[in-house]
Design a protein around this motif. Structure first.
Motif, mmCIF file in Angstrom:
data_model
loop_
_atom_site.group_PDB
_atom_site.id
_atom_site.type_symbol
_atom_site.label_atom_id
_atom_site.label_comp_id
_atom_site.label_asym_id
_atom_site.label_seq_id
_atom_site.Cartn_x
_atom_site.Cartn_y
_atom_site.Cartn_z
ATOM 1 N N PRO A 102 -28.184 -57.140 72.314
ATOM 2 C CA PRO A 102 -27.789 -57.807 71.291
ATOM 3 C C PRO A 102 -26.887 -59.036 71.365
ATOM 4 O O PRO A 102 -26.841 -60.095 70.498
ATOM 5 C CB PRO A 102 -27.040 -56.685 70.321
ATOM 6 C CG PRO A 102 -26.419 -55.833 71.564
ATOM 7 C CD PRO A 102 -27.499 -55.887 72.753
ATOM 8 N N ASN A 103 -25.729 -59.063 72.234
ATOM 9 C CA ASN A 103 -25.065 -60.239 72.346
ATOM 10 C C ASN A 103 -24.345 -60.642 73.717
ATOM 11 O O ASN A 103 -23.330 -61.099 73.874
ATOM 12 C CB ASN A 103 -23.735 -59.838 71.383
ATOM 13 C CG ASN A 103 -23.232 -58.472 71.585
ATOM 14 O OD1 ASN A 103 -23.220 -58.103 72.705
ATOM 15 N ND2 ASN A 103 -22.593 -58.170 70.397
ATOM 16 N N ASP A 104 -25.212 -60.221 74.653
ATOM 17 C CA ASP A 104 -24.928 -60.778 76.115
ATOM 18 C C ASP A 104 -25.019 -62.180 76.345
ATOM 19 O O ASP A 104 -26.074 -62.884 75.945
ATOM 20 C CB ASP A 104 -25.330 -60.007 77.311
ATOM 21 C CG ASP A 104 -24.795 -58.454 77.499
ATOM 22 O OD1 ASP A 104 -23.565 -58.290 76.840
ATOM 23 O OD2 ASP A 104 -25.505 -57.650 77.991
ATOM 24 N N ILE A 105 -24.249 -62.945 76.857
ATOM 25 C CA ILE A 105 -24.695 -64.422 77.244
ATOM 26 C C ILE A 105 -25.196 -64.442 78.609
ATOM 27 O O ILE A 105 -24.640 -63.766 79.655
ATOM 28 C CB ILE A 105 -23.314 -65.379 77.134
ATOM 29 C CG1 ILE A 105 -22.782 -65.087 75.714
ATOM 30 C CG2 ILE A 105 -23.809 -66.670 77.424
ATOM 31 C CD1 ILE A 105 -23.597 -65.359 74.762
ATOM 32 N N TYR A 106 -26.271 -65.003 78.831
ATOM 33 C CA TYR A 106 -27.211 -65.190 80.274
ATOM 34 C C TYR A 106 -27.332 -66.601 80.306
ATOM 35 O O TYR A 106 -27.332 -67.536 79.490
ATOM 36 C CB TYR A 106 -28.702 -64.558 79.958
ATOM 37 C CG TYR A 106 -28.491 -63.050 80.382
ATOM 38 C CD1 TYR A 106 -27.619 -62.092 79.966
ATOM 39 C CD2 TYR A 106 -29.505 -62.800 81.306
ATOM 40 C CE1 TYR A 106 -27.594 -60.885 80.593
ATOM 41 C CE2 TYR A 106 -29.333 -61.294 81.983
ATOM 42 C CZ TYR A 106 -28.548 -60.315 81.369
ATOM 43 O OH TYR A 106 -28.365 -59.440 81.927
ATOM 44 N N TRP A 107 -27.408 -66.876 81.538
ATOM 45 C CA TRP A 107 -27.881 -68.364 82.035
ATOM 46 C C TRP A 107 -29.076 -68.123 83.042
ATOM 47 O O TRP A 107 -28.806 -67.141 84.135
ATOM 48 C CB TRP A 107 -26.840 -68.938 83.038
ATOM 49 C CG TRP A 107 -27.161 -70.392 83.488
ATOM 50 C CD1 TRP A 107 -27.147 -71.512 82.591
ATOM 51 C CD2 TRP A 107 -27.320 -70.758 84.688
ATOM 52 N NE1 TRP A 107 -27.484 -72.394 83.617
ATOM 53 C CE2 TRP A 107 -27.959 -72.043 84.674
ATOM 54 C CE3 TRP A 107 -27.696 -69.946 85.886
ATOM 55 C CZ2 TRP A 107 -28.107 -72.857 85.652
ATOM 56 C CZ3 TRP A 107 -28.045 -70.745 86.999
ATOM 57 C CH2 TRP A 107 -28.311 -72.047 87.014
ATOM 58 N N ARG A 108 -30.137 -68.377 82.719
ATOM 59 C CA ARG A 108 -31.365 -67.865 83.280
ATOM 60 C C ARG A 108 -31.462 -66.396 83.286
ATOM 61 O O ARG A 108 -31.610 -66.156 82.077
ATOM 62 C CB ARG A 108 -31.636 -68.601 84.593
ATOM 63 C CG ARG A 108 -31.428 -70.104 84.746
ATOM 64 C CD ARG A 108 -31.701 -70.513 86.286
ATOM 65 N NE ARG A 108 -31.539 -72.209 86.541
ATOM 66 C CZ ARG A 108 -31.654 -72.756 87.505
ATOM 67 N NH1 ARG A 108 -31.633 -72.118 88.625
ATOM 68 N NH2 ARG A 108 -31.620 -73.969 87.457
ATOM 69 N N ASP A 109 -31.588 -65.859 84.350
ATOM 70 C CA ASP A 109 -31.778 -64.287 84.194
ATOM 71 C C ASP A 109 -30.493 -63.520 84.629
ATOM 72 O O ASP A 109 -30.463 -62.503 85.086
ATOM 73 C CB ASP A 109 -32.947 -63.767 84.951
ATOM 74 C CG ASP A 109 -32.733 -64.391 86.329
ATOM 75 O OD1 ASP A 109 -32.149 -64.938 86.910
ATOM 76 O OD2 ASP A 109 -33.887 -63.665 87.354
ATOM 77 N N ARG A 110 -29.288 -64.291 84.820
ATOM 78 C CA ARG A 110 -28.055 -63.732 85.126
ATOM 79 C C ARG A 110 -27.063 -63.826 83.847
ATOM 80 O O ARG A 110 -26.954 -64.507 83.244
ATOM 81 C CB ARG A 110 -27.404 -64.490 86.297
ATOM 82 C CG ARG A 110 -28.641 -64.675 87.313
ATOM 83 C CD ARG A 110 -28.148 -65.789 88.724
ATOM 84 N NE ARG A 110 -26.973 -65.257 89.278
ATOM 85 C CZ ARG A 110 -26.511 -66.093 90.205
ATOM 86 N NH1 ARG A 110 -26.665 -67.306 90.618
ATOM 87 N NH2 ARG A 110 -25.385 -65.431 90.909
ATOM 88 N N ILE A 115 -19.795 -59.684 74.567
ATOM 89 C CA ILE A 115 -18.903 -59.539 73.470
ATOM 90 C C ILE A 115 -18.961 -58.279 73.136
ATOM 91 O O ILE A 115 -19.958 -57.475 73.037
ATOM 92 C CB ILE A 115 -19.777 -60.455 72.306
ATOM 93 C CG1 ILE A 115 -19.822 -61.932 72.562
ATOM 94 C CG2 ILE A 115 -19.060 -60.195 70.830
ATOM 95 C CD1 ILE A 115 -20.654 -62.850 72.051
ATOM 96 N N LEU A 116 -17.931 -57.791 72.627
ATOM 97 C CA LEU A 116 -17.462 -56.534 72.100
ATOM 98 C C LEU A 116 -16.763 -56.622 70.786
ATOM 99 O O LEU A 116 -15.553 -57.214 70.656
ATOM 100 C CB LEU A 116 -16.552 -55.631 72.970
ATOM 101 C CG LEU A 116 -15.968 -54.470 72.527
ATOM 102 C CD1 LEU A 116 -17.126 -53.444 72.219
ATOM 103 C CD2 LEU A 116 -15.088 -53.638 73.470
#
Length: 247
Positions: A102-110, A115-116
Motif C-alpha cells: 500500500p505505501n512502500d517506495i520503490y525504485w525499479r524493483d528495489r 511509511i507507517l
C-alpha cells in the motif's frame, strides 16, 4: 504547515513513539515534525523493524490532525503521504520511482523506503495521525538480509544532508495533504495507481503459502487491492498478500 515546528532529536528509539507520547501529553500542534539522524529502534508496518543508518531520514515523523478527512477515508491519507514521498524521491532519482501497495517506495524493483501511519482515536473521533516516513538516503550498502534495498546514494553516487532532505520532504507532504478534499479524491487515487509497482503487469505473489502469478487490476478507495488470479479477482486487505521479488 507540515514541518512547523520542526524538532531535531539527537538520538531516539523511535520518532513515532516519541510523537505519540507528545500527542498524548496534549502539547502538540498539527503539522509538528520530529527528525533524528540516529534512530535506534525504528518501526515498520505490522511490527517489523525499520533498519536505518545514521544520516538517512528514516526517522521523520509528523503529527497531523486530519480534520479534512472522515475516519472512513483514512486510506486517502495513506495515498497522499505515499505520493508526497514518491514526489520527493522522484525529484532526485527520476521517474523510475514507484509505490508498492500500500505505501512502500520503490525504485525499479528495489525498496527505497516505507511509511507507517498510526492513529490516535478518542471514541469515534480521529484525533491525530502519527505519520512516520523512512527513505534510504545515504546508505552505501545494506545488510545481506536486505538484498532488495536501495538508497539515493547508490542511485546517484552523491550524499546529502539528511536534515535538509527531511525539511524538503515536509514541503512535498504539505502540498499533497492540502489536496485532501472530496473533489480531489479521484485524482489522488488516479495519481497513486499510475505510479503503482506492477500496475497492470504480471508478477509473482504468495498467499496462504501458495506462490502464483497475478496482475494488479485496481485499488479501491478503502485500500483493498484487486488482484487477478486465473481469471478471477481477489479482493485483498493489508497483510494478506506478499509480493515475491525475483532478481
Amino acid at each position: 504547515m507540515i514541518g512547523h515546528p520542526f524538532h531535531i532529536l539527537d538520538e531516539i528509539d523511535s520518532t513515532n513513539n516519541y510523537a505519540m507520547e507528545q500527542v498524548n501529553s496534549g502539547q502538540v500542534t498539527s503539522g509538528t515534525a520530529w527528525f533524528t539522524s540516529n534512530q535506534t529502534a525504528g518501526k515498520g508496518t505490522r511490527g517489523k523493524q525499520w533498519h536505518n543508518q545514521p544520516g538517512d531520514i528514516s526517522a521523520l515523523t509528523i503529527a497531523l490532525q486530519p480534520a479534512m478527512l472522515p475516519l472512513s477515508r483514512q486510506f486517502m491519507l495513506s495515498i497522499a503521504v505515499a505520493l508526497a514521498a514518491s514526489d520527493f524521491f522522484a525529484s532526485i532519482a527520476g521517474d523510475e520511482t514507484l509505490i508498492k501497495w500500500p505505501n512502500d517506495i520503490y525504485w525499479r524493483d528495489r525498496k527505497a523506503g516505507g511509511i507507517l501511519i498510526e492513529n490516535v482515536l478518542r471514541g469515534s473521533l480521529w484525533q491525530y495521525a502519527i505519520i512516520g516516513i523512512g527513505l534510504n538516503i545515504n546508505q552505501a550498502a545494506f545488510p545481506a538480509d536486505l538484498p532488495n534495498a536501495v538508497s539515493l546514494r547508490q542511485i546517484t553516487g552523491k550524499t546529502r544532508s539528511a536534515e535538509e532532505a527531511a525539511r524538503e520532504l515536509c514541503t512535498f507532504l504539505d502540498k499533497r495533504i492540502r489536496q485532501l478534499q472530496p473533489g480531489n479524491y479521484d485524482t489522488l487515487l488516479t495519481d497513486y495507481t499510475s505510479r503503482l509497482f506492477r500496475w497492470q503487469q504480471p508478477g509473482l505473489y504468495r498467499k496462504d503459502g501458495e506462490i502464483f502469478e497475478g496482475i494488479i487490476r485496481d485499488v479501491l478507495p478503502d485500500g483493498h487491492l484487486c488482484l487477478e488470479k486465473d481469471g478471477e479477482i481477489l479482493k485483498l486487505g493489508f497483510g494478506e498478500i506478499e509480493f515475491i521479488i525475483t532478481r
